[in-house]
Structures are given as structure tokens and as C-alpha cells.
Motif scaffolding. Structure first.
Motif, short mmCIF file in Angstrom:
data_model
loop_
_atom_site.label_atom_id
_atom_site.label_comp_id
_atom_site.label_asym_id
_atom_site.label_seq_id
_atom_site.Cartn_x
_atom_site.Cartn_y
_atom_site.Cartn_z
N SER B 27 3.04 -11.64 1.97
CA SER B 27 3.39 -12.57 3.14
C SER B 27 2.49 -14.00 3.03
O SER B 27 1.52 -14.06 2.03
CB SER B 27 2.99 -12.09 4.22
N GLN B 28 2.91 -15.14 3.58
CA GLN B 28 2.14 -16.30 3.57
C GLN B 28 0.93 -16.09 4.34
O GLN B 28 0.95 -15.61 5.52
CB GLN B 28 3.01 -17.36 3.86
N VAL B 29 -0.20 -16.53 3.71
CA VAL B 29 -1.47 -16.49 4.40
C VAL B 29 -2.11 -17.86 4.21
O VAL B 29 -1.97 -18.25 3.25
CB VAL B 29 -2.43 -15.31 3.72
N THR B 30 -2.88 -17.94 5.08
CA THR B 30 -3.67 -19.35 5.26
C THR B 30 -5.03 -19.26 4.38
O THR B 30 -5.44 -19.79 3.45
CB THR B 30 -4.22 -19.71 6.50
N MET B 31 -5.84 -18.02 4.88
CA MET B 31 -7.02 -17.83 4.05
C MET B 31 -7.03 -16.86 3.16
O MET B 31 -6.64 -15.66 3.21
CB MET B 31 -7.94 -17.47 5.15
N GLY B 52 -3.79 -26.09 -1.91
CA GLY B 52 -3.51 -27.48 -1.92
C GLY B 52 -4.91 -28.33 -2.11
O GLY B 52 -4.76 -29.54 -2.30
N SER B 53 -6.15 -27.73 -2.31
CA SER B 53 -7.23 -28.27 -2.27
C SER B 53 -8.05 -27.21 -3.13
O SER B 53 -7.68 -26.32 -3.53
CB SER B 53 -7.75 -28.77 -0.87
N LEU B 73 0.99 -20.18 -0.71
CA LEU B 73 0.44 -19.42 0.39
C LEU B 73 0.58 -17.99 0.07
O LEU B 73 -0.10 -17.19 0.71
CB LEU B 73 0.99 -19.80 1.60
N THR B 74 0.86 -17.51 -1.12
CA THR B 74 1.05 -16.17 -1.60
C THR B 74 0.56 -15.67 -2.66
O THR B 74 0.47 -14.69 -3.16
CB THR B 74 2.45 -15.74 -1.53
N VAL B 95 -7.43 -11.41 2.01
CA VAL B 95 -6.79 -12.30 2.88
C VAL B 95 -6.98 -11.83 4.11
O VAL B 95 -7.49 -11.09 4.60
CB VAL B 95 -4.99 -12.22 2.60
N ALA B 96 -6.85 -13.11 5.03
CA ALA B 96 -7.33 -12.96 6.34
C ALA B 96 -6.23 -13.30 7.25
O ALA B 96 -5.57 -14.33 6.95
CB ALA B 96 -8.58 -13.77 6.66
#
Lengths: 112, 112
Positions: B27-31, B52-53, B73-74, B95-96
Motif C-alpha cells: 500500500s502507499q505509505v509516506t514514511m 521525491g527527495s 510511495l510503495t 514503514v509507518a
């Protein structure tokens, strides 16, 4: 101040016993305290977690006790089974920043 | 909870070479994070992989040695460069989601 101190380093109990693992922290900014269980060859798995607004949390045979004033928390495993034999890590983190600090780990062995 | 897979699960590499570890999340995760766990030891955060960075590295870890990519994000990769026997360890992707943190199964690296 960023450390989480965990004890004991290893623990042997008989089946049905109640192993207790203790952790202490210094940074009062921590607001989330998880416990992880790791079997050999596997990644750590989230077991149970607590926030400082409660003093105890139970999930199945696992209980976290939390003492905010003493900055200590502990994991109790009720009616321990040989399948609980694993390494347990306590941890602490802050909301937002999410840098989890892990304890050194406790190797638990439950004798059949 | 997120399901995390890592490739390879283990590898044996020659001194001076590099190994790239892949981490895929369902799933898409930010952290997303990369940890190192030396045998019988606790988890040490290497870096936070930012989509992206550039990654944010912890003290003692540098980009030249541990370059990280995070194209979406995955997915993320960690490369361990210019390998030495001291790099022999388990590398874990994590992942968080809000407070909860999940770990992949790990990649066991042995450097000869």
C-alpha cells in the motif's frame, strides 16, 4: 536522553510462567511505547503498544504496564508457551517525528 | 497493517562489491525507513527514505556508503556500497502509518 534501557538481556521461564521484561526511558517527549516480537530469521512484528495516558493495556496474554512518573514500562506474558520463545524489543517514539528508539532486546526462552 | 517484502532474502557478497536491496509495500505509505540489525543486537536506524527527495541519514551513516532511492510511495532500494566484512548484518525495511510501524522480513548480508 534518547536511550531506552531494557532488562533483562535474557530470560528463561517454565511453560505457564509469567515472564516480565522491563524498560526505562529518559525523554519525556516520547508518547508512544510499542513492543515488538522477533523470531529468528524474521523481521520484528508489532505486538502491543501503549500511550502515556493509560497505565495498563491488555491484548490477549500480553499486558503492558506503564508508570509515567517513573518513566518505566514493562511487558508481562501470561501463561507463557514455548511458542512465545523469541526476542522482545521495547521501543519509544514521538508523534510527528517518528524516530523510534529501540531497547537492546530480551531473549526469552519458555521451557516446555 | 502493511505487508512488506524484501529482495533478496539473503546474499553472500565479495569484499569491495555492492548489494542493492529492494523493498516493496502493498500500500502507499509516506514514511519508509531502513534499519540495520547486527547478529544478536538491536535495530539501528540508517535513514528515512523520502519520496521525491533525498533520504535523511542518521549519524554515522552516509549517502556514499548507503545510497537510497524512493521512486514512489510503495517502493525503495538501499544499496550497501564498497562492502567490507563489517557490513555483514541484517538490513530491514520498515514503514509507518501514524504511530504503528511495520517491518519487512529482512535481508541477511554476509560479506566474505
Amino acid at each position: 536522553q534518547q536511550q531506552v534501557k531494557q532488562s533483562p538481556q535474557s530470560l528463561i521461564v517454565q511453560k505457564g510462567g509469567i515472564p516480565i521484561i522491563n524498560c526505562a526511558y529518559e525523554n519525556t517527549a516520547f508518547d508512544y511505547f510499542p513492543w515488538y516480537q522477533q523470531f529468528p530469521g524474521k523481521g520484528p512484528a508489532l505486538l502491543i503498544a501503549i500511550r502515556p495516558d493509560v497505565s495498563e493495556k491488555k491484548e490477549g496474554r500480553f499486558t503492558i504496564s506503564f508508570n509515567k512518573s517513573a518513566k518505566q514500562f514493562s511487558l508481562h506474558i501470561m501463561d507463557s508457551q514455548p511458542g512465545d520463545s523469541a526476542t522482545y524489543f521495547c521501543a519509544a517514539s514521538r508523534s510527528g517525528g517518528f524516530k523510534t528508539i529501540f531497547g537492546a532486546g530480551t531473549r526469552l526462552f519458555v521451557k516446555a | 497493517s502493511a505487508v512488506i517484502s524484501q529482495k533478496p532474502s539473503r546474499d553472500i557478497c565479495q569484499r569491495g562489491t555492492s548489494l542493492t536491496i529492494q523493498c516493496q509495500v502493498d500500500s502507499q505509505v509516506t514514511m519508509m525507513f531502513w534499519y540495520r540489525q547486527q547478529p544478536g543486537q538491536s535495530l539501528t536506524l540508517i535513514a528515512t527514505a523520502n519520496q521525491g527527495s533525498e533520504a535523511t541519514y542518521e549519524s554515522g551513516f552516509v549517502i556514499d556508503k548507503f545510497p537510497i532511492s524512493r521512486p514512489n510511495l510503495t517502493f525503495s532500494t538501499l544499496t550497501v556500497s564498497n562492502l567490507s566484512p563489517e557490513d555483514s548484518s541484517i538490513y530491514l525495511c520498515s514503514v509507518a502509518d501514524l504511530y504503528e510501524q511495520y517491518f519487512g522480513p529482512g535481508t541477511r548480508l554476509t560479506v566474505t
